[in-house]
Design a protein around this motif. Structure first.
Motif, PDB file in Angstrom:
ATOM      1  N   UNK A  14       0.872  -1.171  -0.345  1.00 23.15           N
ATOM      2  CA  UNK A  14      -0.092   0.049   0.452  1.00 23.15           C
ATOM      3  C   UNK A  14       0.738   1.339   0.505  1.00 23.15           C
ATOM      4  N   UNK A  15       0.647   2.000  -1.013  1.00 24.43           N
ATOM      5  CA  UNK A  15       1.202   3.255  -1.151  1.00 24.43           C
ATOM      6  C   UNK A  15       0.786   4.221  -0.143  1.00 24.43           C
ATOM      7  N   UNK A  16       0.771   4.679   1.109  1.00 27.01           N
ATOM      8  CA  UNK A  16       0.368   6.447   1.576  1.00 27.01           C
ATOM      9  C   UNK A  16       1.214   7.509   1.164  1.00 27.01           C
ATOM     10  N   UNK A  17       0.241   8.537   1.349  1.00 27.71           N
ATOM     11  CA  UNK A  17       0.031   9.267   0.514  1.00 27.71           C
ATOM     12  C   UNK A  17       0.099  10.579   1.955  1.00 27.71           C
ATOM     13  N   UNK A  18       1.017  11.643   2.286  1.00 28.37           N
ATOM     14  CA  UNK A  18       0.816  11.993   3.599  1.00 28.37           C
ATOM     15  C   UNK A  18      -0.020  13.519   2.750  1.00 28.37           C
ATOM     16  N   UNK A  44     -10.666   7.451   3.441  1.00 29.77           N
ATOM     17  CA  UNK A  44      -9.202   7.499   2.867  1.00 29.77           C
ATOM     18  C   UNK A  44      -8.530   6.596   2.650  1.00 29.77           C
ATOM     19  N   UNK A  45      -9.075   5.849   1.820  1.00 26.07           N
ATOM     20  CA  UNK A  45      -8.961   4.776   0.657  1.00 26.07           C
ATOM     21  C   UNK A  45      -9.166   5.097  -0.821  1.00 26.07           C
ATOM     22  N   UNK A  46      -8.370   4.617  -1.817  1.00 25.80           N
ATOM     23  CA  UNK A  46      -8.340   4.527  -2.446  1.00 25.80           C
ATOM     24  C   UNK A  46      -8.195   3.218  -3.127  1.00 25.80           C
ATOM     25  N   UNK A  47      -8.604   2.528  -3.819  1.00 23.75           N
ATOM     26  CA  UNK A  47      -8.706   1.190  -4.339  1.00 23.75           C
ATOM     27  C   UNK A  47      -8.238   0.133  -6.065  1.00 23.75           C
ATOM     28  N   UNK A  48      -7.563  -0.352  -7.026  1.00 22.62           N
ATOM     29  CA  UNK A  48      -7.986  -0.608  -7.872  1.00 22.62           C
ATOM     30  C   UNK A  48      -9.434  -1.291  -7.632  1.00 22.62           C
ATOM     31  N   UNK A  49     -10.259  -1.273  -8.891  1.00 20.66           N
ATOM     32  CA  UNK A  49     -11.280  -2.058  -9.082  1.00 20.66           C
ATOM     33  C   UNK A  49     -11.441  -3.359  -8.823  1.00 20.66           C
ATOM     34  N   UNK A  50     -10.574  -3.996  -9.057  1.00 21.82           N
ATOM     35  CA  UNK A  50     -10.075  -5.620  -9.390  1.00 21.82           C
ATOM     36  C   UNK A  50      -9.312  -6.149  -8.561  1.00 21.82           C
ATOM     37  N   UNK A  51      -9.194  -4.975  -8.268  1.00 17.49           N
ATOM     38  CA  UNK A  51      -7.986  -5.671  -6.584  1.00 17.49           C
ATOM     39  C   UNK A  51      -7.058  -6.158  -6.988  1.00 17.49           C
ATOM     40  N   UNK A  52      -5.598  -5.309  -8.122  1.00 21.35           N
ATOM     41  CA  UNK A  52      -4.940  -6.340  -8.272  1.00 21.35           C
ATOM     42  C   UNK A  52      -3.614  -5.602  -7.516  1.00 21.35           C
ATOM     43  N   UNK A  53      -3.487  -3.956  -7.903  1.00 20.27           N
ATOM     44  CA  UNK A  53      -2.713  -3.093  -8.186  1.00 20.27           C
ATOM     45  C   UNK A  53      -2.607  -2.877  -6.352  1.00 20.27           C
ATOM     46  N   UNK A  54      -1.611  -2.055  -5.874  1.00 24.81           N
ATOM     47  CA  UNK A  54      -1.255  -1.768  -4.932  1.00 24.81           C
ATOM     48  C   UNK A  54      -2.586  -0.451  -4.237  1.00 24.81           C
ATOM     49  N   UNK A  69      -7.742  13.935  -7.839  1.00 29.59           N
ATOM     50  CA  UNK A  69      -6.506  13.679  -8.685  1.00 29.59           C
ATOM     51  C   UNK A  69      -6.037  12.192  -8.340  1.00 29.59           C
ATOM     52  N   UNK A  70      -5.996  11.586  -7.712  1.00 27.65           N
ATOM     53  CA  UNK A  70      -5.244  10.148  -7.320  1.00 27.65           C
ATOM     54  C   UNK A  70      -6.710   9.349  -8.252  1.00 27.65           C
ATOM     55  N   UNK A  71      -7.758   9.535  -7.861  1.00 29.05           N
ATOM     56  CA  UNK A  71      -8.878   8.341  -8.222  1.00 29.05           C
ATOM     57  C   UNK A  71      -8.420   9.047  -9.409  1.00 29.05           C
ATOM     58  N   UNK A  72      -8.776   9.806 -10.618  1.00 27.57           N
ATOM     59  CA  UNK A  72      -8.368   9.869 -11.549  1.00 27.57           C
ATOM     60  C   UNK A  72      -7.002   8.901 -12.283  1.00 27.57           C
ATOM     61  N   UNK A  73      -5.789   9.666 -11.863  1.00 31.68           N
ATOM     62  CA  UNK A  73      -4.965   9.122 -12.661  1.00 31.68           C
ATOM     63  C   UNK A  73      -4.535   7.643 -12.322  1.00 31.68           C
ATOM     64  N   UNK A  74      -4.912   7.575 -11.060  1.00 34.16           N
ATOM     65  CA  UNK A  74      -4.835   5.305 -10.669  1.00 34.16           C
ATOM     66  C   UNK A  74      -6.117   4.928 -11.860  1.00 34.16           C
ATOM     67  N   UNK A  75      -6.836   5.953 -11.248  1.00 28.53           N
ATOM     68  CA  UNK A  75      -8.358   4.912 -12.409  1.00 28.53           C
ATOM     69  C   UNK A  75      -8.730   4.313 -11.632  1.00 28.53           C
ATOM     70  N   UNK A  76      -8.455   5.020 -10.139  1.00 28.91           N
ATOM     71  CA  UNK A  76      -8.738   3.877  -8.894  1.00 28.91           C
ATOM     72  C   UNK A  76     -10.024   4.427  -8.432  1.00 28.91           C
ATOM     73  N   UNK A 135     -13.003  -3.759  -1.394  1.00 22.25           N
ATOM     74  CA  UNK A 135     -14.150  -3.463  -1.982  1.00 22.25           C
ATOM     75  C   UNK A 135     -15.081  -3.031  -1.804  1.00 22.25           C
ATOM     76  N   UNK A 136     -15.147  -1.255  -0.422  1.00 19.80           N
ATOM     77  CA  UNK A 136     -15.884  -1.275   0.317  1.00 19.80           C
ATOM     78  C   UNK A 136     -17.246  -0.413  -0.850  1.00 19.80           C
ATOM     79  N   UNK A 137     -17.912  -0.031  -0.191  1.00 20.83           N
ATOM     80  CA  UNK A 137     -18.972   0.623  -1.636  1.00 20.83           C
ATOM     81  C   UNK A 137     -18.145   1.731  -1.774  1.00 20.83           C
ATOM     82  N   UNK A 138     -18.464   2.653  -3.385  1.00 20.76           N
ATOM     83  CA  UNK A 138     -17.577   3.781  -3.611  1.00 20.76           C
ATOM     84  C   UNK A 138     -18.128   4.860  -3.164  1.00 20.76           C
TER      85      UNK A 138
END
Length: 230
Positions: free
Chosen positions: A111-115, A138-148, A125-132, A225-228
């Motif tokens: 997991x990557x933590x951004x302060x 507090x958390x952003x996740x890969x919708x297919x649970x592949x990436x960090x 920004x982080x949601x869009x650039x990662x496609x998460x 994978x909680x409810x977005x």
């Protein structure tokens, strides 16, 4: 209608009989079964997905020629449960029937933590650039649970002399000391062990931080994978 099972702690999972192949990490209980070929891995996956109890539980399964990784968590209770223990036992039994051996040494979740405050300016920004997707505040996740996953850490929780970004590496509890020793032998140092054994903060020669963490000290695991959040 099925009655939801009882949630259990990581300690209760590991205290259960028949789960020696499995390790609790972020997001659930994980196992990796070594195979000699893609075909052998495919046969194992076909065998476990032919079992109704496994299919109903909808485990995450990653098939490679090196082996098969499986993650279990009970989505209806948003945590580990007694059902995960039952399904873990079934999968391990099938693995033994196929002559497969579990290898816990390769298990980890990164997991990557951004302060930064999870503000309207930062989170999109982080949601869009990662496609998460954003399951919580507090958390952003890969919708297919592949990436960090990415954790937006409040600035007030950043320790002194620490960068504004760090990596969390969740490893099996029985592998953590070997992982730390390897990092120290490779030139790292322990920057903070005040939260051990839940996590140790290590740093490289340039003071980039890594939290090496286990389930120790945690009463539950988290549902990835909680409810977005909209």
């Amino acid at each position: 209608m099925d009655v939801p099972p009882d949630a259990i702690s990581p300690q209760q999972f590991h205290d259960s009989e028949g789960v020696d192949d499995w390790r609790v990490l972020y997001w659930g209980a994980h196992a990796f079964f070594r195979t000699s070929s893609y075909a052998e891995a495919s046969r194992f996956v076909a065998a476990i997905t032919a079992i109704d109890e496994v299919v109903r539980h909808e485990p995450d399964i990653d098939l490679r020629h090196e082996g098969v990784a499986v993650k279990l968590i009970s989505r209806d209770v948003r945590d580990l449960s007694t059902r995960d223990v039952d399904v873990a036992r079934i999968i391990s039994t099938v693995a033994r029937d196929h002559g497969l051996v579990a290898d816990a040494s390769v298990l980890q979740v990164v997991q990557t933590a951004v302060a930064s405050p999870p503000s309207a300016e930062v989170t999109p920004f982080w949601t869009a650039v990662l496609g998460y997707v954003r399951p919580n505040d507090t958390h952003l996740v890969d919708p297919l649970r592949r990436g960090s996953s990415v954790f937006l850490q409040p600035e007030g929780r950043v320790g002194p002399q620490r960068g504004r970004m760090h990596v969390d590496v969740c490893v099996p509890h029985d592998q953590v000391h070997a992982r730390i020793e390897a990092a120290l032998a490779a030139g790292g140092r322990i920057a903070d062990d005040s939260a051990a054994p839940e996590w140790w903060t290590l740093a490289d020669a340039e003071n980039h931080g890594v939290d090496v963490t286990t389930w120790w000290g945690r009463e539950s695991t988290r549902l990835e994978e909680e409810r977005p959040v909209r």
